[in-house]
Motif scaffolding. Structure first.
Motif, PDB file in Angstrom:
ATOM      1  N   SER A  55      22.117  53.023  77.359  1.00 26.27           N
ATOM      2  CA  SER A  55      21.025  53.046  79.071  1.00 26.27           C
ATOM      3  C   SER A  55      19.874  52.320  77.923  1.00 26.27           C
ATOM      4  CB  SER A  55      21.675  54.451  79.464  1.00 26.27           C
ATOM      5  OG  SER A  55      20.920  54.499  80.772  1.00 26.27           O
ATOM      6  N   LEU A  56      19.050  51.545  79.320  1.00 26.11           N
ATOM      7  CA  LEU A  56      17.505  50.877  78.614  1.00 26.11           C
ATOM      8  C   LEU A  56      17.035  52.076  79.203  1.00 26.11           C
ATOM      9  CD1 LEU A  56      16.662  49.281  77.170  1.00 26.11           C
ATOM     10  CD2 LEU A  56      16.165  48.028  79.383  1.00 26.11           C
ATOM     11  N   SER A  57      15.892  52.343  78.345  1.00 26.56           N
ATOM     12  CA  SER A  57      15.315  53.667  78.468  1.00 26.56           C
ATOM     13  C   SER A  57      13.403  52.664  79.099  1.00 26.56           C
ATOM     14  CB  SER A  57      14.542  54.266  77.646  1.00 26.56           C
ATOM     15  OG  SER A  57      13.382  55.581  77.353  1.00 26.56           O
ATOM     16  N   ILE A  58      13.320  52.869  80.140  1.00 30.31           N
ATOM     17  CA  ILE A  58      11.907  52.510  81.133  1.00 30.31           C
ATOM     18  C   ILE A  58      11.127  53.517  81.032  1.00 30.31           C
ATOM     19  CG2 ILE A  58      11.481  50.734  82.874  1.00 30.31           C
ATOM     20  CD1 ILE A  58      14.388  49.589  83.211  1.00 30.31           C
ATOM     21  N   LEU A  59       9.518  52.500  80.068  1.00 30.15           N
ATOM     22  CA  LEU A  59       8.782  53.482  80.814  1.00 30.15           C
ATOM     23  C   LEU A  59       8.128  53.510  81.780  1.00 30.15           C
ATOM     24  CD1 LEU A  59       7.629  53.232  77.371  1.00 30.15           C
ATOM     25  CD2 LEU A  59       9.292  55.753  78.319  1.00 30.15           C
ATOM     26  N   SER A  60       7.589  53.948  82.492  1.00 25.61           N
ATOM     27  CA  SER A  60       6.856  53.745  84.157  1.00 25.61           C
ATOM     28  C   SER A  60       5.616  52.672  83.556  1.00 25.61           C
ATOM     29  CB  SER A  60       6.749  55.033  84.879  1.00 25.61           C
ATOM     30  OG  SER A  60       4.899  55.573  84.228  1.00 25.61           O
ATOM     31  N   ASP A  61       5.211  52.792  82.574  1.00 25.73           N
ATOM     32  CA  ASP A  61       3.535  51.415  82.772  1.00 25.73           C
ATOM     33  C   ASP A  61       4.138  50.555  81.936  1.00 25.73           C
ATOM     34  OD1 ASP A  61       4.372  52.805  79.777  1.00 25.73           O
ATOM     35  OD2 ASP A  61       2.587  53.606  79.538  1.00 25.73           O
ATOM     36  N   ALA A  62       4.792  50.352  81.929  1.00 29.93           N
ATOM     37  CA  ALA A  62       5.630  49.394  80.620  1.00 29.93           C
ATOM     38  C   ALA A  62       5.334  47.858  81.200  1.00 29.93           C
ATOM     39  CB  ALA A  62       7.240  49.876  79.572  1.00 29.93           C
ATOM     40  N   LYS A  63       5.146  46.815  80.701  1.00 29.11           N
ATOM     41  CA  LYS A  63       5.108  46.003  81.808  1.00 29.11           C
ATOM     42  C   LYS A  63       6.978  45.219  81.282  1.00 29.11           C
ATOM     43  CE  LYS A  63       1.203  45.572  82.962  1.00 29.11           C
ATOM     44  NZ  LYS A  63       0.839  46.581  82.176  1.00 29.11           N
ATOM     45  N   TYR A  64       7.284  45.055  80.469  1.00 27.34           N
ATOM     46  CA  TYR A  64       8.081  44.306  80.293  1.00 27.34           C
ATOM     47  C   TYR A  64       9.673  45.145  79.061  1.00 27.34           C
ATOM     48  CZ  TYR A  64       6.897  40.153  82.778  1.00 27.34           C
ATOM     49  OH  TYR A  64       6.561  39.578  83.328  1.00 27.34           O
ATOM     50  N   PRO A  65       9.903  46.450  79.395  1.00 30.44           N
ATOM     51  CA  PRO A  65      10.419  47.196  78.306  1.00 30.44           C
ATOM     52  C   PRO A  65      11.361  46.903  77.707  1.00 30.44           C
ATOM     53  CG  PRO A  65      10.966  47.914  80.706  1.00 30.44           C
ATOM     54  CD  PRO A  65       9.684  46.701  80.848  1.00 30.44           C
ATOM     55  N   THR A  66      11.390  45.943  77.658  1.00 28.80           N
ATOM     56  CA  THR A  66      13.141  45.795  76.146  1.00 28.80           C
ATOM     57  C   THR A  66      13.182  46.159  74.846  1.00 28.80           C
ATOM     58  OG1 THR A  66      11.935  43.183  75.847  1.00 28.80           O
ATOM     59  CG2 THR A  66      13.102  43.548  77.678  1.00 28.80           C
ATOM     60  N   GLN A  67      13.546  46.854  74.160  1.00 26.57           N
ATOM     61  CA  GLN A  67      13.757  46.453  72.930  1.00 26.57           C
ATOM     62  C   GLN A  67      14.276  45.524  71.605  1.00 26.57           C
ATOM     63  OE1 GLN A  67      16.134  50.496  72.564  1.00 26.57           O
ATOM     64  NE2 GLN A  67      14.481  51.436  74.199  1.00 26.57           N
ATOM     65  N   ARG A  68      14.137  45.052  71.510  1.00 29.19           N
ATOM     66  CA  ARG A  68      14.369  44.417  70.427  1.00 29.19           C
ATOM     67  C   ARG A  68      15.683  45.374  69.197  1.00 29.19           C
ATOM     68  NH1 ARG A  68      11.172  40.134  69.503  1.00 29.19           N
ATOM     69  NH2 ARG A  68       9.155  39.806  70.822  1.00 29.19           N
ATOM     70  N   GLU A 405      16.042  36.569  74.665  1.00 24.69           N
ATOM     71  CA  GLU A 405      15.531  36.603  73.607  1.00 24.69           C
ATOM     72  C   GLU A 405      14.846  37.360  72.937  1.00 24.69           C
ATOM     73  OE1 GLU A 405      19.147  35.269  71.438  1.00 24.69           O
ATOM     74  OE2 GLU A 405      19.564  35.696  74.227  1.00 24.69           O
ATOM     75  N   ARG A 406      15.150  37.987  71.345  1.00 29.97           N
ATOM     76  CA  ARG A 406      14.298  38.392  70.478  1.00 29.97           C
ATOM     77  C   ARG A 406      14.005  37.971  69.557  1.00 29.97           C
ATOM     78  NH1 ARG A 406      13.604  39.063  74.590  1.00 29.97           N
ATOM     79  NH2 ARG A 406      12.762  41.391  76.162  1.00 29.97           N
ATOM     80  N   CYS A 407      13.787  36.582  69.366  1.00 29.39           N
ATOM     81  CA  CYS A 407      13.500  36.473  68.159  1.00 29.39           C
ATOM     82  C   CYS A 407      12.379  36.749  67.482  1.00 29.39           C
ATOM     83  CB  CYS A 407      12.726  35.097  68.166  1.00 29.39           C
ATOM     84  SG  CYS A 407      14.412  33.594  69.041  1.00 29.39           S
ATOM     85  N   SER A 408      12.367  37.265  65.843  1.00 29.43           N
ATOM     86  CA  SER A 408      11.260  38.034  65.329  1.00 29.43           C
ATOM     87  C   SER A 408       9.644  37.665  65.172  1.00 29.43           C
ATOM     88  CB  SER A 408      11.719  38.569  64.293  1.00 29.43           C
ATOM     89  OG  SER A 408      11.670  37.636  63.291  1.00 29.43           O
ATOM     90  N   PHE A 409       9.525  36.468  65.793  1.00 31.32           N
ATOM     91  CA  PHE A 409       8.386  35.278  65.738  1.00 31.32           C
ATOM     92  C   PHE A 409       8.328  35.127  66.889  1.00 31.32           C
ATOM     93  CE2 PHE A 409      11.894  32.390  65.473  1.00 31.32           C
ATOM     94  CZ  PHE A 409      11.448  31.150  66.921  1.00 31.32           C
ATOM     95  N   VAL A 412       7.080  34.860  73.848  1.00 32.75           N
ATOM     96  CA  VAL A 412       7.411  34.416  75.266  1.00 32.75           C
ATOM     97  C   VAL A 412       8.095  35.141  75.921  1.00 32.75           C
ATOM     98  CG1 VAL A 412       8.576  32.925  75.847  1.00 32.75           C
ATOM     99  CG2 VAL A 412       7.385  31.867  74.774  1.00 32.75           C
ATOM    100  N   PRO A 413       9.203  35.958  75.069  1.00 37.17           N
ATOM    101  CA  PRO A 413       9.594  37.079  76.130  1.00 37.17           C
ATOM    102  C   PRO A 413       8.754  38.274  76.517  1.00 37.17           C
ATOM    103  CG  PRO A 413      10.762  36.648  74.295  1.00 37.17           C
ATOM    104  CD  PRO A 413      10.022  36.199  73.407  1.00 37.17           C
ATOM    105  N   THR A 414       7.652  38.092  75.636  1.00 37.37           N
ATOM    106  CA  THR A 414       6.528  39.738  76.353  1.00 37.37           C
ATOM    107  C   THR A 414       6.090  38.796  77.206  1.00 37.37           C
ATOM    108  OG1 THR A 414       6.733  40.447  73.845  1.00 37.37           O
ATOM    109  CG2 THR A 414       4.702  41.454  74.938  1.00 37.37           C
ATOM    110  N   THR A 415       5.503  37.896  77.146  1.00 38.94           N
ATOM    111  CA  THR A 415       4.555  37.518  78.350  1.00 38.94           C
ATOM    112  C   THR A 415       5.279  36.891  79.306  1.00 38.94           C
ATOM    113  OG1 THR A 415       4.619  35.404  76.731  1.00 38.94           O
ATOM    114  CG2 THR A 415       2.990  36.724  76.112  1.00 38.94           C
TER     115      THR A 415
END
Length: 686
Positions: A55-68, A405-409, A412-415
């Motif tokens: 289950s993904l923890s989603i914070l109320s102030d996060a834009k894209y709260p995805t965990q790498r 995807e969560r490529c470490s470099f 893009v997923p954040t933006t």
């Protein structure tokens, strides 16, 4: 994954009771009687690749709260944030007498062999909507007072005209299950069994943004009259047909940004704001454009500094008293958010890529004297205005936004947020409209285009989309970017081979030839997997062109690992590779790796890989010497005005003599007599 609420609604009587019952029993089992073939609960995480995710923890102030490092539940993120300001959904339906018939039809739709509206016209038992492709129309939605805390969206009451088509209980069930455009689900009502498709959504984007009241300037009134308060250049002008407002738009970065800029321009021109022209500089009343838009890219290092440097002269104009609206859009805007306003207080609007086709709504708040920041996660809505295309021959068409995807470099997923696929019907409608306007070539766009459809109910395949778009009458050429080796299926290669309009051209980034480096990058594929895809392409389409992206100097990369990258390039012999030395980006794991590579080492490796890239590019183009190739003429050769520029199906640039006014948009045969590293030239033979 089963969504038991559908069945519990029948047992418990209301969606609210059914949801509470569902939560209490923690249902996770598949249901043999399930009628949605993969329906997803908005209170429950999805599964991917057949495994239960945490289950993904989603914070109320996060834009894209995805965990790498964890499975990305993109549907839950959009359901949580995107629904907060949803106002309506547009629905279609197909009515069947039995559940068995509805399941058979759903299977047909899942395969992508027929469109929803076409199937509705053929099979729907609803005489009122059958001839309209099953169109129900816009259904208003709201949050019920008792469910606000749980973010449950329900259908609004009072839409009695929809009752004979899709009863309110069925509408409420649909909206409770999904508001994702493109989803198709099955619900039962007293009329029978409905297949219902979510076509589009409407959200109040102005409520999704944050506002800061700007202190208003006071200037002297005309003829010595009373001082006038101004809220900026847009105040009142958007409602004044006589106002002559101009804009300037600068685009940085990838094809996605170019496509977004076309949508932004379409919105600006719909507001009556025209492009700033060189002759406008002669107008004493105009010191420059009234609206300046910078569509930014955050891939490379120092991206933020470039933004502040670019807006500097316009910020000075504003400080000097000129009325000018400054807009920062795109990935840096999403990355920086409110911080951008603190550093550059002259900026009026900061908006992420997901708002490119809603800039008109946001400018309304700017016109009221506000500084606006719009970076919240949102449903992707279809364009309300037509993009202003930069070409009359070739056009971009977005098919999927975001990346899971969560490529470490990679930033893009954040933006750009999580993946959101567009409905097949919306894509085909846009393509058909472009072809009717005379466009000959379409490029399908996606940050991770092979992931198309995996976020939909039921899931779709990108290979099916290629076949569907490629069969559009009048379309000469079809391209697509960008593929990911982790998800690119061999079916995509087959679809290109079997679709006449699909060009024999693939762009598949490999980033490194070392499995150790690929693992550190979090790419999710190996060198061997990549070469297997290349072998498939070479066997099915021997002459296909293959281009790629690569990064050198990734943290910890040894000389031996770099040599593995060079050996992979020698094995494949790419037509062209976009090369880059690694640069740390904000909010990415690789940026804080301790084993960073020295700049001089990165530059040395970049120089060496560029030399190999040039060698291979020249070899690949030289093979066409003496051959006759078909090019699609796009523009004039800016260096030689008597020549035109076109591209082969492989994507090679070709120059030949010709009149651009006569040949633009035409397919021309050219015999190649000159070959250079990145272009060809020849003589027309027709």
């Amino acid at each position: 994954q089963a969504f038991a609420v559908v069945h519990l609604v029948r047992r418990e009587g209301t969606v609210g009771e059914a949801t509470r019952c569902y939560d209490s029993i923690g249902c996770r089992r598949r249901s043999a009687r399930m009628s949605t073939l993969g329906m997803v609960s908005m209170q429950d995480p999805m599964t991917q690749r057949g495994k239960e995710s945490e289950s993904l923890s989603i914070l109320s102030d996060a834009k894209y709260p995805t965990q790498r490092g964890s499975t990305t539940d993109s549907r839950k993120i959009i359901a949580t944030f995107g629904r907060q300001h949803l106002t309506a959904v547009r629905l279609r339906h197909i009515l069947f007498a039995t559940e068995e018939l509805s399941q058979t039809a759903l299977h047909q739709l899942r395969g992508g062999h027929i469109l929803f509206e076409d199937l509705a016209g053929q099979l729907s038992a609803c005489s009122e909507t059958r001839d309209k492709g099953g169109e129900i129309g816009w259904v208003s939605v709201t949050k019920s007072a008792t469910e606000l805390d749980n973010n449950i969206t329900v259908a609004m009451m009072g839409e009695d005209h929809l009752e004979p088509l899709l009863p309110s209980a069925a509408r409420e069930t649909v909206i409770q299950i999904t508001t994702k455009p493109g989803d198709i689900i099955s619900v039962e009502s007293e009329r029978g069994f409905h297949l219902v498709q979510v076509v589009d959504v409407m959200a109040d984007v102005r409520k999704m943004s944050t506002l800061k009241q700007r202190s208003r300037k006071v200037v002297k009134g005309e003829s010595g009259g009373s001082p006038t308060k101004l809220s900026g250049v847009l105040s009142g002008a958007l409602q004044d047909d006589k106002a002559d407002l101009t804009y300037k738009l600068e685009t940085m970065g990838c094809q996605m940004n170019m496509a977004d800029s076309e949508r932004i321009e379409g919105q600006l021109q719909a507001l009556g704001i025209r492009p700033f022209q060189p002759e406008d500089k002669k107008n004493k009343d105009k010191k420059g454009p009234d609206v300046v838009v910078l569509n930014t890219c955050s891939i490379r290092d120092h991206a933020e500094q470039k933004v502040y440097s670019y807006i500097g002269p316009y910020a000075k104009r504003k400080r000097d008293g000129d009325d000018i609206a400054i807009v920062v859009a795109g990935c840096v805007a999403q990355q920086e958010g409110k911080k951008l306003l603190r550093r550059a207080p002259e900026v009026d609007l900061v908006m992420g890529p997901q708002y490119a086709n809603r800039i008109g709504d946001l400018l309304e708040d700017v016109s009221n004297g506000n500084q606006v920041v719009a970076t919240e996660a949102s449903h992707i809505m279809e364009d309300s205005t037509k993009p202003r295309r930069q070409s009359s021959v070739a056009a971009w068409v977005n098919v999927i936004y975001g990346c899971n995807e969560r490529c470490s470099f990679c930033i893009v997923p954040t933006t750009r947020g999580v993946e959101q696929s567009r409905p097949v019907e919306s894509i085909l409608e846009e393509v058909k409209d472009l072809v009717s306007q005379g466009y000959k070539e379409i490029t399908l766009l996606g940050q991770n285009i092979d992931a198309y459809g995996r976020d939909m109910i039921p899931k779709r395949k990108f290979s099916d989309l290629i076949s569907a778009v490629g069969s559009t009458p009048g379309l000469e050429r079809l391209r697509f970017v960008t593929s990911h080796p982790r998800y690119m299926s061999l079916g995509v290669v087959d679809a290109v081979a079997e679709t006449p309009a699909a060009c024999e051209s693939f762009h598949i980034p490999f980033q490194s030839g070392s499995n150790e480096v690929l693992a550190a990058m979090g790419r999710g594929h190996t060198r061997e997997k990549y070469l297997h895809i290349i072998d498939r392409i070479r066997s099915r389409i021997p002459g296909a062109s293959i281009t790629a992206d690569v990064i050198v100097g990734f943290p910890g990369e040894t000389e031996e690992q770099f040599q593995e990258t060079l050996s992979l390039m020698d094995t494949v012999v790419f037509d062209s590779v976009n090369t880059a030395a690694y640069s740390p980006r904000p909010n990415t794991p690789a940026a804080i790796f301790e084993n960073q590579i020295a700049d001089d080492v990165k530059q040395d490796r970049l120089n060496r890989i560029n030399e190999l890239n040039k060698k291979h590019a020249a070899e690949r183009r030289a093979r066409l010497m003496g051959e006759t190739v078909e090019i699609l003429v796009e523009e004039r050769n800016v260096r030689v005005p008597t020549q035109v520029m076109g591209r082969t199906r492989h994507g090679y640039i070709v120059y030949c003599e010709g009149d651009i006014d006569e040949l633009r948009g035409k397919l021309v045969d050219v015999t190649i007599d000159t070959s250079h590293t990145y272009y060809l030239a020849g003589k027309r033979i027709n």
